[in-house]
Design a protein around this motif. Structure first.
Motif, PDB file in Angstrom:
ATOM      1  N   SER A 146       4.122  12.991  15.220  1.00 15.21           N
ATOM      2  CA  SER A 146       4.856  12.779  16.473  1.00 15.21           C
ATOM      3  C   SER A 146       4.027  12.042  17.526  1.00 15.21           C
ATOM      4  CB  SER A 146       5.294  14.132  17.040  1.00 15.21           C
ATOM      5  OG  SER A 146       4.176  14.980  17.255  1.00 15.21           O
ATOM      6  N   ALA A 147       2.759  11.753  17.238  1.00 15.03           N
ATOM      7  CA  ALA A 147       1.911  11.074  18.219  1.00 15.03           C
ATOM      8  C   ALA A 147       2.457   9.695  18.573  1.00 15.03           C
ATOM      9  CB  ALA A 147       0.489  10.953  17.690  1.00 15.03           C
ATOM     10  N   SER A 148       3.092   9.019  17.601  1.00 14.92           N
ATOM     11  CA  SER A 148       3.733   7.720  17.882  1.00 14.92           C
ATOM     12  C   SER A 148       4.763   7.441  16.800  1.00 14.92           C
ATOM     13  CB  SER A 148       2.697   6.596  17.947  1.00 14.92           C
ATOM     14  OG  SER A 148       2.233   6.260  16.655  1.00 14.92           O
ATOM     15  N   GLN A 149       5.740   6.604  17.136  1.00 14.26           N
ATOM     16  CA  GLN A 149       6.779   6.236  16.176  1.00 14.26           C
ATOM     17  C   GLN A 149       6.181   5.427  15.030  1.00 14.26           C
ATOM     18  OE1 GLN A 149       9.902   7.361  16.307  1.00 14.26           O
ATOM     19  NE2 GLN A 149      10.213   6.447  14.300  1.00 14.26           N
ATOM     20  N   LYS A 150       5.179   4.594  15.371  1.00 16.14           N
ATOM     21  CA  LYS A 150       4.545   3.766  14.350  1.00 16.14           C
ATOM     22  C   LYS A 150       3.797   4.623  13.338  1.00 16.14           C
ATOM     23  CE  LYS A 150       1.460  -0.218  13.821  1.00 16.14           C
ATOM     24  NZ  LYS A 150       0.599  -1.201  14.528  1.00 16.14           N
ATOM     25  N   LEU A 151       3.080   5.629  13.820  1.00 16.84           N
ATOM     26  CA  LEU A 151       2.342   6.515  12.914  1.00 16.84           C
ATOM     27  C   LEU A 151       3.309   7.272  12.016  1.00 16.84           C
ATOM     28  CD1 LEU A 151      -0.403   7.673  12.078  1.00 16.84           C
ATOM     29  CD2 LEU A 151      -0.100   9.442  13.813  1.00 16.84           C
ATOM     30  N   ARG A 152       4.441   7.693  12.571  1.00 16.95           N
ATOM     31  CA  ARG A 152       5.435   8.396  11.760  1.00 16.95           C
ATOM     32  C   ARG A 152       5.928   7.497  10.630  1.00 16.95           C
ATOM     33  NH1 ARG A 152       8.654  12.576  13.465  1.00 16.95           N
ATOM     34  NH2 ARG A 152       8.222  12.064  15.638  1.00 16.95           N
ATOM     35  N   SER A 153       6.178   6.212  10.962  1.00 17.30           N
ATOM     36  CA  SER A 153       6.680   5.263   9.972  1.00 17.30           C
ATOM     37  C   SER A 153       5.627   4.988   8.893  1.00 17.30           C
ATOM     38  CB  SER A 153       7.073   3.961  10.670  1.00 17.30           C
ATOM     39  OG  SER A 153       7.441   2.986   9.726  1.00 17.30           O
ATOM     40  N   ILE A 154       4.372   4.823   9.314  1.00 18.85           N
ATOM     41  CA  ILE A 154       3.298   4.531   8.343  1.00 18.85           C
ATOM     42  C   ILE A 154       3.136   5.705   7.387  1.00 18.85           C
ATOM     43  CG2 ILE A 154       0.804   4.222   8.115  1.00 18.85           C
ATOM     44  CD1 ILE A 154       0.895   2.688  10.793  1.00 18.85           C
ATOM     45  N   ARG A 155       3.113   6.911   7.907  1.00 17.99           N
ATOM     46  CA  ARG A 155       2.926   8.084   7.047  1.00 17.99           C
ATOM     47  C   ARG A 155       4.117   8.298   6.126  1.00 17.99           C
ATOM     48  NH1 ARG A 155      -0.189  12.281  11.166  1.00 17.99           N
ATOM     49  NH2 ARG A 155      -2.260  11.400  10.816  1.00 17.99           N
ATOM     50  N   SER A 156       5.292   7.895   6.590  1.00 15.18           N
ATOM     51  CA  SER A 156       6.473   7.988   5.725  1.00 15.18           C
ATOM     52  C   SER A 156       6.318   7.040   4.532  1.00 15.18           C
ATOM     53  CB  SER A 156       7.730   7.642   6.526  1.00 15.18           C
ATOM     54  OG  SER A 156       8.861   7.640   5.689  1.00 15.18           O
ATOM     55  N   SER A 157       5.820   5.826   4.806  1.00 22.26           N
ATOM     56  CA  SER A 157       5.610   4.868   3.705  1.00 22.26           C
ATOM     57  C   SER A 157       4.505   5.347   2.774  1.00 22.26           C
ATOM     58  CB  SER A 157       5.286   3.486   4.269  1.00 22.26           C
ATOM     59  OG  SER A 157       4.065   3.517   4.993  1.00 22.26           O
ATOM     60  N   ILE A 158       3.437   5.983   3.352  1.00 20.06           N
ATOM     61  CA  ILE A 158       2.353   6.519   2.518  1.00 20.06           C
ATOM     62  C   ILE A 158       2.894   7.574   1.566  1.00 20.06           C
ATOM     63  CG2 ILE A 158       0.301   7.993   2.594  1.00 20.06           C
ATOM     64  CD1 ILE A 158      -0.584   6.467   5.086  1.00 20.06           C
ATOM     65  N   ARG A 159       3.744   8.464   2.095  1.00 23.90           N
ATOM     66  CA  ARG A 159       4.324   9.497   1.222  1.00 23.90           C
ATOM     67  C   ARG A 159       5.204   8.878   0.134  1.00 23.90           C
ATOM     68  NH1 ARG A 159       4.150  12.441   6.196  1.00 23.90           N
ATOM     69  NH2 ARG A 159       6.124  11.558   6.890  1.00 23.90           N
ATOM     70  N   THR A 160       5.891   7.774   0.470  1.00 22.25           N
ATOM     71  CA  THR A 160       6.740   7.099  -0.515  1.00 22.25           C
ATOM     72  C   THR A 160       5.881   6.499  -1.625  1.00 22.25           C
ATOM     73  OG1 THR A 160       8.383   6.587   1.183  1.00 22.25           O
ATOM     74  CG2 THR A 160       8.452   5.289  -0.846  1.00 22.25           C
ATOM     75  N   TYR A 161       4.784   5.800  -1.219  1.00 28.78           N
ATOM     76  CA  TYR A 161       3.891   5.201  -2.220  1.00 28.78           C
ATOM     77  C   TYR A 161       3.259   6.276  -3.102  1.00 28.78           C
ATOM     78  CZ  TYR A 161       4.218   0.915   0.582  1.00 28.78           C
ATOM     79  OH  TYR A 161       4.681  -0.178   1.242  1.00 28.78           O
ATOM     80  N   GLU A 162       2.829   7.369  -2.485  1.00 28.84           N
ATOM     81  CA  GLU A 162       2.202   8.439  -3.276  1.00 28.84           C
ATOM     82  C   GLU A 162       3.185   9.026  -4.270  1.00 28.84           C
ATOM     83  OE1 GLU A 162       0.818  11.065  -0.247  1.00 28.84           O
ATOM     84  OE2 GLU A 162      -1.199  10.169  -0.179  1.00 28.84           O
ATOM     85  N   SER A 163       4.434   9.187  -3.827  1.00 29.35           N
ATOM     86  CA  SER A 163       5.457   9.744  -4.725  1.00 29.35           C
ATOM     87  C   SER A 163       5.714   8.817  -5.910  1.00 29.35           C
ATOM     88  CB  SER A 163       6.745   9.984  -3.930  1.00 29.35           C
ATOM     89  OG  SER A 163       7.766  10.452  -4.775  1.00 29.35           O
ATOM     90  N   ARG A 164       5.810   7.521  -5.626  1.00 29.37           N
ATOM     91  CA  ARG A 164       6.058   6.559  -6.711  1.00 29.37           C
ATOM     92  C   ARG A 164       4.866   6.503  -7.660  1.00 29.37           C
ATOM     93  NH1 ARG A 164       7.785   1.211  -3.632  1.00 29.37           N
ATOM     94  NH2 ARG A 164       7.693   0.374  -5.770  1.00 29.37           N
ATOM     95  N   LEU A 165       3.657   6.555  -7.093  1.00 24.78           N
ATOM     96  CA  LEU A 165       2.464   6.556  -7.932  1.00 24.78           C
ATOM     97  C   LEU A 165       2.440   7.759  -8.861  1.00 24.78           C
ATOM     98  CD1 LEU A 165      -0.369   5.393  -5.495  1.00 24.78           C
ATOM     99  CD2 LEU A 165      -0.002   4.503  -7.813  1.00 24.78           C
TER     100      LEU A 165
END
Length: 782
Positions: A146-165
């Motif tokens: 919640s610190a920033s909208q950008k950080l939320r978006s980046i971490r969402s993509s990180i979780r997506t990449y980790e899941s696909r990996l």
């Protein structure tokens, strides 16, 4: 104050104890810098601060200094453009919160504490900065999504990449398990890899990042996941950059608030040291000294601060009014040096704002200088070397002595020829006393026993020695010089009587007279002290007896009130029974009136039954009733006034004034003639209107601003929620919090659905980081 006196008096040990009582690193650092002050106003102010804190400490409450830390280095780095870490930012937020807690704590104290209140007024709450930091960093130092909208978006993509990996690598572990040393996914160099057997390296294909110590297992990144790993690495870099940007933004906000933050830190450290001084005083059973600049020291039952309470011997000390110097004589190990150090250390403590271990009412002076020549170290070379060491220190002291100086001499003139040493000691004392200084000296020289009798400003003293046990008692005797006790000690040890008598014949007449005089003084003082102790014991017994009488009277009073209450309850039951019987009588009268004309003897019989139904009240109630009637008898009664018939315990209305002493009263369906003294005016009866429910409850209706539904069944939780909202509306709340937890989300969704349908709820939002996050729903009421 020179450093030598602080070292000789072991002042550093007192400071170590003071630091132990400080609650924060700030307070410990400031406490370590405590030094005696020579400014009268500053010393008095410190003592007042300690006394205020001591009053609060006696209430057994703790100042909430938890979370406060020394953030000055972090503030300085933020100002010069550095970037703070998460822990540093969190320390700033916690220190702001701690300052606000201290401010609220002082504001809620029932008594007024002007010094403390003035200090906390300087604390700036800085609530916005604290909330900003807490909204970005959690309690564990983790930067939240919640610190920033950008950080939320980046971490969402990180979780997506980790899941696909993981999905792709899981497929490898299922289909090629025979090629793997173990069917697991691991990480090497921040990249997801598989443990592949050496012989299947070519079959799997990809990049080797590591191998086992035996070389049989290779940690390989298959070609199929290289791009995903690259994308994950790029996202991780962006995440790191965004976190650094957020921390830099927080750092800049901290730099903006540099001035109030530094003031908060200084104030909190001062408050911490204030309470550390108070706690140390409580530990020592110390009291606040009255300070003066006249060189007066008065202490009763004073104790050395560094000696255990179970071992130390309290002593009374007084100097500065009748006499300015004390010469203490007596044997070795009698406690002379301890007495010197006790006086010096208590003086230094008082000038540092610390309370001193003595009875209430003690008085100490503010000295510009405190000097001491105390030879604790034994020199290997005797005579000249020891004497030379002492004289070097004494010469330095004599250069600086004035009328605002306290001088402590231990074994003055020791280490040289006794006659020369005694003469030199008297000369040094004369010089120091002539300058107006306060002097306390110890000595072995018998010549100094007569010194105090020849000089107005000097008094003799000694440490008591028990000849029976051959041990010192460590008690200081003011006004009595010390005796050698050589003959008594020798006799107790078994020396022949004729040898002792021969020795007595060899000493001079003057020496015998002095020894006899000293013995007489000791006996007189001991007798006076015994009489004082007896009087004090009698006083304590009287106070104890007085307290026992007070307690007995209190118990008697409580028992009497209890009996009165039981009597009133009994009377109330009797009255209730009487009312029931009266209602039966009135019913009978009505029945007789409807069936036939009421005859005179029947009316008399009914009235007698009504009178018999009236209970007999207690004497105290009758007296109270009589006094009430007497007070009401002067009031004029008019037709139409409501009155109470005292003899019947009924209410009625005046319908006619028969005479000045008699009235006709309407009681229900009956009219009764009553005497004036049997009537009590009630005044005009007010109408009783039923108050609205909101008025009855209002602000006095106690409802918490939070409702905790965790652990409740869904249906029960909604019933509780509905009742709670009604109660909160009646209490006039504008905002309440519903704690439902995170769990499966069923209860949270149920709460949200209920809130949407309720007509008196203006809005809702999830709780912030400091309010419980998504486990709490905050509701706005209207």
């Amino acid at each position: 104050m020179n450093e030598r006196i602080l070292r000789v008096m072991e002042f550093d040990k007192i400071i170590d104890q003071l630091k132990d009582h400080a609650a924060t690193s700030l307070g410990k650092r400031l406490a370590g810098q405590t030094k005696p002050s020579t400014d009268m106003e500053e010393v008095i102010q410190r003592q007042k601060e300690t006394d205020e804190a001591a009053q609060i400490v006696r209430l057994n409450v703790e100042v909430p200094l938890g979370g406060v830390s020394d953030i000055r280095a972090s503030i300085k780095r933020s100002v010069i453009g550095g970037s703070l870490g998460t822990d540093e930012c969190l320390n700033v937020a916690n220190t702001i919160y701690g300052g606000r807690q201290v401010r609220d704590f002082v504001g809620k104290l029932e008594e007024k504490y002007p010094i403390l209140e003035e200090l906390v007024e300087q604390i700036t709450p800085l609530r916005e900065l604290e909330q900003f930091i807490k909204s970005c960093i959690d309690d564990h130092g983790y930067v939240m999504d919640s610190a920033s909208q950008k950080l939320r978006s980046i971490r969402s993509s990180i979780r997506t990449y980790e899941s696909r990996l993981r999905d792709k690598l899981d497929n490898y572990t299922r289909t090629n398990s025979n090629m793997l040393s173990d069917a697991i996914i691991t990480i090497r160099n921040d990249r997801y890899v598989l443990p592949v057997k050496q012989e299947y390296r070519g079959a799997i294909g990809g990049i080797v990042h590591d191998q086992s110590s035996s070389g049989q297992t290779l940690f390989m990144e298959p070609k199929a996941v290289v791009d995903l790993n690259n994308q994950l690495q790029e996202a991780s870099v962006r995440e790191k950059q965004e976190i650094e940007r957020i921390l830099q933004e927080i750092t800049e906000q901290i730099a903006i608030e540099e001035a109030p933050l530094l003031i908060n830190v200084d104030v909190l450290s001062e408050i911490d040291v204030m309470f550390a001084r108070a706690k140390l005083g409580k530990q020592m059973n110390a009291s606040m000294p009255k300070m003066n600049d006249n060189g007066v020291i008065k202490m009763q039952q004073a104790r050395h601060p560094l000696i255990s309470k179970d071992e130390v011997v309290p002593n009374d000390v007084e100097i500065g009014e009748t006499y300015t110097s004390i010469v203490i004589t007596g044997p070795n190990t009698g406690g002379k040096t301890v007495t010197l150090k006790m006086i010096g250390l208590c003086t230094l403590m008082a000038q540092s704002g610390l309370q001193v271990p003595a009875l209430d009412g003690c008085e100490l002076a503010v000295f510009q200088h405190v000097f001491a020549d105390i030879g604790d170290e034994q020199s290997i070379e005797q005579n000249l070397s020891t004497f030379s060491s002492h004289m070097t220190n004494i010469v330095d002291i004599l250069k600086k002595v004035d009328y605002k100086t306290l001088v402590l001499f231990d074994e003055l003139g020791a280490g040289t020829d006794p006659q020369e040493g005694a003469a030199l000691a008297m000369s040094i004392l004369d010089d120091v006393i002539s300058r107006g200084a306060r002097v306390i000296a110890t000595t072995h020289y018998p010549e100094l026993k007569a010194y105090g009798y020849n000089r107005e400003q000097v008094v003799n003293a000694s440490v008591e020695f028990n000849v029976e046990t051959l041990r010192p008692t460590y008690r200081l005797l003011i006004g009595v010089p010390g005796r050698s006790n050589a003959f008594e000690i020798s006799k107790r040890l078994g020396l022949e009587s004729d040898v002792i008598e021969q020795a007595k014949g060899l000493i001079g007449v003057d020496s015998k007279s002095v020894e006899n005089m000293i013995a007489s003084l000791e006996d007189s003082q001991l007798s006076a002290e015994k009489e004082y102790e007896e009087a004090h014991r009698t006083l304590l017994e009287s106070e104890e007896l007085h307290q026992e009488i007070k307690n007995a009277w209190k118990q008697f009073d409580q028992k009497r009130e209890s009996l009165y209450q039981k009597a009133e309850e009994k009377a109330e039951k009797a009255l209730a029974k009487a009312r029931e019987e009266a209602e039966l009588i009135v019913g009978e009268i009505r029945k007789m009136k409807t069936e036939t004309k009421l005859k005179e003897h029947e009316w008399i019989e009914a009235k007698k039954m009504l009178e018999d139904a009236q209970p007999k009240l207690q004497k105290k109630q009758k007296e109270k009733q009589a006094s009430t009637v007497a007070s009401q008898s002067k009031k004029e009664i008019k037709v139409g006034d409501e009155v109470k018939l005292l003899t019947l315990n009924q209410k009625g209305t005046i319908v006619e004034k028969v005479s000045d002493k008699e009235y006709l009263v309407q009681v229900g369906i009956m009219k009764v003639k009553m005497k004036r003294e049997d009537l009590q005016p009630l005044g005009k009866q007010k109408q009783n209107y039923e108050k609205p429910l909101t008025t009855i409850r209002g602000s006095n209706y106690h409802v918490s601003t939070e409702l905790d539904l965790r652990g409740e069944r869904f249906e029960d939780a909604l019933l509780k929620l509905e009742k709670y909202i009604d109660d909160s509306l009646l209490a006039g709340y504008g905002k309440v919090s519903i704690i439902h937890g995170k769990g499966t989300g069923a209860l949270r969704n149920g709460v949200k659905e209920f809130v949407k349908k309720h007509p008196r709820i203006a809005g809702q939002r999830p709780g912030e980081a400091g309010e419980g996050g998504s486990g709490v729903t905050v509701i706005e009421l209207r």
